[in-house]
Write an enzyme that holds these catalytic residues in place. Structure first.
Site, PDB file in Angstrom:
ATOM      1  CE  LYS A 151      -3.650   4.632   0.233  1.00 18.36           C
ATOM      2  NZ  LYS A 151      -2.454   4.609   0.911  1.00 18.36           N
TER       3      LYS A 151
ATOM      4  CE1 TYR B 123       0.388   7.812   3.076  1.00 18.75           C
ATOM      5  CE2 TYR B 123       1.018   5.492   2.449  1.00 18.75           C
ATOM      6  CZ  TYR B 123       0.167   6.664   2.811  1.00 18.75           C
ATOM      7  OH  TYR B 123      -1.206   6.112   3.117  1.00 18.75           O
TER       8      TYR B 123
ATOM      9  CG  HIS C  62      -4.411   9.878  -0.171  1.00 22.33           C
ATOM     10  ND1 HIS C  62      -3.146   9.614   0.063  1.00 22.33           N
ATOM     11  CD2 HIS C  62      -4.734   9.164   1.296  1.00 22.33           C
ATOM     12  CE1 HIS C  62      -2.356   9.238   1.274  1.00 22.33           C
ATOM     13  NE2 HIS C  62      -3.592   9.188   1.916  1.00 22.33           N
TER      14      HIS C  62
ATOM     15  CG  ASP D  76      -1.831   1.164   1.242  1.00 24.11           C
ATOM     16  OD1 ASP D  76      -2.716   1.183   0.516  1.00 24.11           O
ATOM     17  OD2 ASP D  76      -1.568   2.124   1.775  1.00 24.11           O
TER      18      ASP D  76
END
Ligand code: NDP
Length: 328
Positions: free
Chosen positions: A94, A69, A125, A64
């Site tokens: 995402k 990130y 997201h 994931d």
């Protein structure tokens, strides 16, 4: 009877040969999604490539990720280093909120960083379009008064309609959402040509989301649990009821937290950069209906808790998607 059995066995064996971890769920596209994924949020630079490599080597087949990130490059390195063929991995990323007007661009940036030419699942997201022209912050641009800079002339429905077009490019096999309450989904489904394949939300024994889970199931949307251990420092492992159920079942508290969700047919995304914990998080056991019921009601009264509830995000307790245009 016999041909049916053979057909069933064939699917079963095919799933197993591709995905060493035994349990998977079916998406509304027909694809299989393994129920345990490695989470990669807050996996520090220098650690995440090794974590991804260790996870794939210990049997994970679902990773994931997210543009937000900031570590998709390293995830890509970890995948390469593992030697596991891309075709065996269920890879998710995402779309960040500043790309709502241009999912094609957001997607391409993720693909380039991950070093792949497709994703198995691409999620919106947050259902919150932010002003991508405002460069005051790379993730959450703000206005002078400090409020998040919402793109008020755009809605997450339009974003979804743009994401639907991505399917035809072959660069995403399935599309879904994240952080969507029932109300957000109801509004989306009024306008969607494609029903989201998944909805990823904060779900754990202190935020069990029983109603949202039922709603997703009724619409054929796979429900995914983020922060299943309570996020940083895994605080839920210290919950007394969790410790008791762990002792009774002779397993680690983490196994109870993750198994509780997988037993409810919810995908879990535990994050770890520690190889021993990464491997142990794959350990899923069957829990008794009584244990599940106890965990379902642990948050009753005033114990409900969210660990990942950013002030610029949408509180899932808000009712109604119109909150988009009024929230600070
Ligand atoms: P988790 O609930 O997965 O908890 C992670 C924490 O638990 C880390 O501190 C980790 O430390 C520790 N941990 C992991 N396994 C064990 C273990 N077996 N024993 C003891 N400690 C353990 O938190 P996250 O908030 O990271 O959620 C998981 C994933 O969900 C994210 O990484 C991300 O992929 C996704 N997510 C999605 C969001 C969204 O908006 N869609 C929001 C938040 C998360 P260590 O690494 O040192 O092992």
């Amino acid at each position: 009877f016999f041909p049916v059995c053979r057909a069933h066995l064939a699917t079963h064996l095919k799933d197993r040969s591709n995905m060493p971890f035994s349990k998977s769920l079916k998406l509304n596209t027909g694809a299989s999604i393994p129920t345990v994924a490695l989470g990669t949020w807050q996996a520090a630079p220098g650690e995440v490539a090794k974590a991804v490599e260790a996870a794939l080597k210990s049997g994970y087949r679902h990773i994931d990720c997210a543009w937000a990130y900031g570590n998709e490059n390293e995830v890509g390195e970890g995948i390469k280093a593992s030697g596991v063929p891309r075709s065996e991995i269920f890879l998710v990323s995402k779309l960040w909120s500043t790309f709502h007007r241009n999912p094609t661009k957001g997607l391409q940036e993720s693909l380039d960083k991950l070093g792949t030419d497709y994703l198995d699942l691409y999620l919106m997201h947050w259902p919150i379009p932010l002003n991508g022209e405002n460069k005051s912050h790379p993730l959450v641009p703000t206005r002078e008064n400090g409020a998040r800079d919402l793109d008020e002339d755009w809605s997450y429905i339009q974003t979804w309609q743009e994401m639907e077009k991505l399917i035809d490019t072959g660069k995403v096999k399935a599309i879904g959402v994240s952080n969507c309450s029932k109300e957000y989904l109801e509004e989306l489904l009024k306008h969607a040509k494609i029903v989201p394949a998944a909805n990823q939300c904060e779900v754990h024994c202190l935020n069990p989301e029983l109603e949202l889970a039922d709603y997703c199931k009724s619409k054929g949307i796979v429900f995914e649990a983020y922060s299943p251990l309570g996020s940083s420092g895994s605080p839920l492992m210290k919950e007394e009821a969790v410790l008791e159920i762990a002792k009774k079942n002779n397993v680690e508290p983490g196994t109870i937290l993750l198994s509780y969700l997988v037993n409810r047919d919810i995908v879990v995304l535990p994050k770890s950069v520690n190889p021993t914990r990464i491997a142990s998080n794959l350990n899923i056991v069957d829990l008794s209906p009584e244990d599940i019921e106890t965990l379902n009601h642990l948050a009753d009264g005033d114990k409900q808790k969210r660990y990942c509830n950013p002030p610029w995000g949408v509180d899932l307790k808000f009712k109604g998607w119109k909150v988009l245009s009024t929230a600070k």
